[in-house]
Scaffold this motif. Structure first.
Motif, short mmCIF file in Angstrom:
data_model
loop_
_atom_site.label_atom_id
_atom_site.label_comp_id
_atom_site.label_asym_id
_atom_site.label_seq_id
_atom_site.Cartn_x
_atom_site.Cartn_y
_atom_site.Cartn_z
N LEU A 145 0.81 -1.22 0.00
CA LEU A 145 0.00 0.00 0.00
C LEU A 145 0.85 1.26 0.00
CD1 LEU A 145 -3.08 -0.64 2.32
CD2 LEU A 145 -3.06 -0.18 -0.13
N ILE A 146 1.96 1.26 0.71
CA ILE A 146 2.80 2.45 0.74
C ILE A 146 3.39 2.72 -0.64
CG2 ILE A 146 4.77 3.58 1.82
CD1 ILE A 146 4.36 1.77 4.25
N GLY A 147 3.99 1.70 -1.22
CA GLY A 147 4.57 1.87 -2.55
C GLY A 147 3.55 2.18 -3.62
N ALA A 148 2.30 1.74 -3.42
CA ALA A 148 1.25 1.96 -4.42
C ALA A 148 0.93 3.43 -4.61
CB ALA A 148 -0.02 1.20 -4.03
N VAL A 149 1.28 4.25 -3.64
CA VAL A 149 0.97 5.68 -3.72
C VAL A 149 1.62 6.32 -4.94
CG1 VAL A 149 1.28 7.91 -2.55
CG2 VAL A 149 0.56 5.89 -1.26
N ARG A 150 2.76 5.81 -5.37
CA ARG A 150 3.40 6.35 -6.57
C ARG A 150 2.52 6.15 -7.80
NH1 ARG A 150 9.34 4.14 -7.33
NH2 ARG A 150 9.33 5.80 -8.92
N ASP A 151 1.69 5.13 -7.79
CA ASP A 151 0.84 4.82 -8.95
C ASP A 151 -0.56 5.41 -8.83
OD1 ASP A 151 2.88 3.24 -10.16
OD2 ASP A 151 2.34 1.57 -8.83
N ILE A 152 -1.10 5.48 -7.62
CA ILE A 152 -2.49 5.93 -7.47
C ILE A 152 -2.59 7.42 -7.20
CG2 ILE A 152 -3.24 3.66 -6.68
CD1 ILE A 152 -3.24 4.70 -3.84
N GLY A 153 -1.46 8.11 -7.06
CA GLY A 153 -1.46 9.55 -6.96
C GLY A 153 -1.91 10.09 -5.62
N LEU A 154 -1.96 11.42 -5.55
CA LEU A 154 -2.34 12.06 -4.29
C LEU A 154 -3.81 11.80 -3.96
CD1 LEU A 154 -1.37 13.78 -1.94
CD2 LEU A 154 -1.96 15.83 -3.25
N LEU A 155 -4.67 11.73 -4.98
CA LEU A 155 -6.07 11.43 -4.70
C LEU A 155 -6.19 10.03 -4.11
CD1 LEU A 155 -9.04 12.08 -4.74
CD2 LEU A 155 -9.13 11.43 -7.15
N ALA B 199 -6.40 25.42 -3.93
CA ALA B 199 -7.28 24.31 -3.53
C ALA B 199 -6.77 23.64 -2.27
CB ALA B 199 -7.41 23.30 -4.67
N ALA B 200 -5.45 23.49 -2.14
CA ALA B 200 -4.87 22.87 -0.95
C ALA B 200 -5.11 23.74 0.28
CB ALA B 200 -3.38 22.64 -1.15
N LEU B 201 -4.99 25.04 0.13
CA LEU B 201 -5.25 25.96 1.24
C LEU B 201 -6.73 25.92 1.63
CD1 LEU B 201 -2.99 28.94 0.15
CD2 LEU B 201 -2.82 27.72 2.32
N THR C 238 -13.22 19.11 -0.61
CA THR C 238 -12.14 20.04 -0.90
C THR C 238 -10.78 19.34 -0.94
OG1 THR C 238 -12.10 20.65 1.47
CG2 THR C 238 -13.31 22.10 -0.03
N SER C 239 -10.60 18.32 -0.11
CA SER C 239 -9.35 17.56 -0.18
C SER C 239 -9.29 16.75 -1.47
CB SER C 239 -9.20 16.65 1.04
OG SER C 239 -10.21 15.67 1.10
N TYR C 240 -10.42 16.20 -1.90
CA TYR C 240 -10.47 15.49 -3.18
C TYR C 240 -10.11 16.43 -4.33
CZ TYR C 240 -12.93 11.38 -1.23
OH TYR C 240 -13.29 10.25 -0.52
N GLU C 241 -10.68 17.64 -4.30
CA GLU C 241 -10.42 18.57 -5.40
C GLU C 241 -8.94 18.93 -5.48
OE1 GLU C 241 -11.53 23.02 -7.10
OE2 GLU C 241 -12.43 22.33 -5.21
#
Length: 344
Positions: free
Chosen positions: A49-59, A273-275, A256-259
């Motif tokens: 799951l940790i390494g998968a973040v590179r593929d599934i992105g910030l969302l 958007a992050a702010l 808003t976090s999704y956006e």
């Protein structure tokens, strides 16, 4: 905008929900105190799951962090992914990626961040001097991404710095980071700091969405079975309205976090958007965890009750990376600068 998860993101979220649900129980949380749950962290790494973040992105990461927040799982998941995995993957050199990413991906290395930028940290060549009063998860970290006074990013090995124990509102295994000519390596160039800070704000807003969801779910369950004068508390209009307000606040944090995460993954501008997500996480998040505790009545005052952990996490996230007024001021300045640029 389309926030519908991809098949990979949905599968990762389902796996995260299973792991957090199985291993982050109130009994285990109580036993771990303020330290990282080593078994849970190992499970996250071995599952990929940790390494998968590179593929599934910030969302995708935000979706996973929601599941962590629901159970207030005692692992540095957000910090490790944002300040380690994503920071190096996005801003590191090829050599830094080859050397650092494998450990961050499998969990054998744990990163955290000395963020926001500390005015007292200065760089002299490739050595850092200064003190950061508190850094989350520092006592469990192997690496620290440090932002100096000039908003440059440096990766420091935790073993090379002095770490002093610090207790926070939330049990985040924090520490004071003392740097005294500590060797460091530069990560990224111009604007890397702003991007990593935006990533962190978005990620922790995702955690807050989960924290609020978990707090509200506990409150709904409690008020549905707790009776007063022969009727469940949930039948009272005041209770319903308080829960409804908390639900709307939670959804605002989530969307808003999704956006912000979606815009980042789509290579669009996302600092505003992050702010926005960070402001909702601070202001609305505080309201929700207070409501969750209040709806538990006298039980909410029990420091050992699971809902109290949501309260502590919600309050901590609300203050981390800028409180509501600070974030709102920064957002206003950013909008003003953007308007002036457009006018020209």
């Amino acid at each position: 905008m389309d926030f519908t998860p991809t098949e990979e993101q949905a599968a990762a979220r389902e796996l995260a929900a299973q792991i957090f649900g199985d291993l982050s129980t109130p009994e285990r949380l109580a036993a771990n105190g303020t330290g990282t749950d080593a078994e849970l962290w190992k499970a996250l790494g071995s599952s990929g799951l940790i390494g998968a973040v590179r593929d599934i992105g910030l969302l995708g990461l935000v979706l996973l962090l929601e599941e962590q927040g629901r159970t207030t799982a005692q692992v540095p998941f957000a910090a490790g992914c944002v300040y380690g995995l994503l920071a190096v993957d996005t801003h590191g050199t090829d050599e830094q990626r080859r050397r650092l990413l494998p450990g961050f991906e499998d969990g054998s290395a744990v990163a955290t961040g000395a963020f926001p930028a500390a005015a007292g940290v200065r760089a002299e060549g490739s050595a850092l001097t200064g003190t950061v009063p508190w850094v989350p998860w520092l006592r469990d970290a192997t690496h620290v991404l440090v932002a100096d006074a000039a908003h440059r990013l440096w990766m420091v090995r935790a073993a090379d710095a002095r770490i002093e124990d610090v207790e926070l509102t939330a049990p985040w295994s924090a520490g004071r980071l003392v740097l005294d000519g500590t060797p460091a390596e530069r990560i990224g160039g111009d604007h890397a700091y702003e991007r990593v800070l935006a990533d962190a704000r978005t990620a922790f807003a995702g955690v807050q969405a989960g924290v609020c969801s978990g707090s509200l779910a506990r409150a709904v369950e409690y008020t549905s079975v707790r009776e007063q004068f022969g009727k469940p508390l949930a039948a009272k209009q005041a209770v319903l309205l308080r829960a409804a307000d908390a639900y709307m606040d939670t959804e605002a944090i989530r969307v808003t976090s999704y956006e912000a995460a979606w815009r980042r993954d789509e290579l669009l501008g996302y600092r505003e958007a992050a702010l926005t997500a960070a402001w909702w996480a601070a202001e609305a998040g505080t309201r929700v965890v207070h409501a969750g505790q209040h709806l538990h009545g006298g039980m909410g005052a029990d420091l050992d009750h699971p809902v109290h952990r949501h309260f502590l996490w919600g309050r901590q996230i609300a203050a981390y990376l800028g409180c509501g007024s600070e974030v709102l001021s920064e957002l206003g300045e950013l909008i003003a600068v953007s308007a002036e640029g457009g006018a020209r």
